[in-house]
Design a protein around this motif. Sequence first.
Motif, PDB file in Angstrom:
ATOM      1  N   ARG A 198       0.945   4.149  -2.927  1.00  0.00           N
ATOM      2  CA  ARG A 198       0.836   5.588  -2.653  1.00  0.00           C
ATOM      3  C   ARG A 198       1.939   6.374  -3.374  1.00  0.00           C
ATOM      4  N   TYR A 227       0.835  -1.204   0.000  1.00  0.00           N
ATOM      5  CA  TYR A 227       0.000   0.000   0.000  1.00  0.00           C
ATOM      6  C   TYR A 227       0.871   1.257   0.000  1.00  0.00           C
ATOM      7  N   GLN A 228       1.999   1.207   0.701  1.00  0.00           N
ATOM      8  CA  GLN A 228       2.938   2.332   0.687  1.00  0.00           C
ATOM      9  C   GLN A 228       3.498   2.532  -0.720  1.00  0.00           C
ATOM     10  N   TRP A 263     -11.417   3.496   1.398  1.00  0.00           N
ATOM     11  CA  TRP A 263     -10.295   3.470   0.468  1.00  0.00           C
ATOM     12  C   TRP A 263     -10.563   2.502  -0.683  1.00  0.00           C
ATOM     13  N   PHE A 287      -3.538  10.626  -2.651  1.00  0.00           N
ATOM     14  CA  PHE A 287      -2.775   9.385  -2.501  1.00  0.00           C
ATOM     15  C   PHE A 287      -1.368   9.597  -1.950  1.00  0.00           C
ATOM     16  N   GLN A 288      -0.926  10.831  -1.794  1.00  0.00           N
ATOM     17  CA  GLN A 288       0.450  11.072  -1.348  1.00  0.00           C
ATOM     18  C   GLN A 288       0.718  10.381  -0.010  1.00  0.00           C
ATOM     19  N   PRO A 289       1.938   9.841   0.163  1.00  0.00           N
ATOM     20  CA  PRO A 289       2.228   9.017   1.342  1.00  0.00           C
ATOM     21  C   PRO A 289       2.766   9.783   2.554  1.00  0.00           C
ATOM     22  N   LYS A 341      -0.778  11.148   5.533  1.00  0.00           N
ATOM     23  CA  LYS A 341      -1.804  10.180   5.155  1.00  0.00           C
ATOM     24  C   LYS A 341      -3.193  10.649   5.558  1.00  0.00           C
TER      25      LYS A 341
END
Length: 105
Positions: free
Chosen positions: A34, A30-31, A80, A67-69, A72
């Motif tokens: 992102r 998921y990271q 999501w 979506f930027q990590p 959050k």
Amino acid sequence: MRMINNQFIIKIGLTIFLLLCLFNMPYGFYQFVRFFALIGFAILAYQSYQQSKEIEMSIYISLALLFQPFFKIALGRELWNIVDVVVGIGLIISIFMNRKTTDNK
């Protein structure tokens, strides 16, 4: 034509990764999604800017921020999943819409 190919590859890649998020994956995946989404949507926003497509550019910038990590946004897994599906479908639709406009030129 090259820019359209890049857009196609980015949109298909983003769609695949977003739909893979529906499955139970390790947190690192998921990271990665992102980061990939941030970069992909930023590239799409820049290409839209170059083509003077302000609405598309604004949408892609908004998606890059969503979506930027780094900071959050906690929406919960269910929400999501809905966002991932809606954005994936939107990307597929945009591929066909872009093909129609390039075929007409």
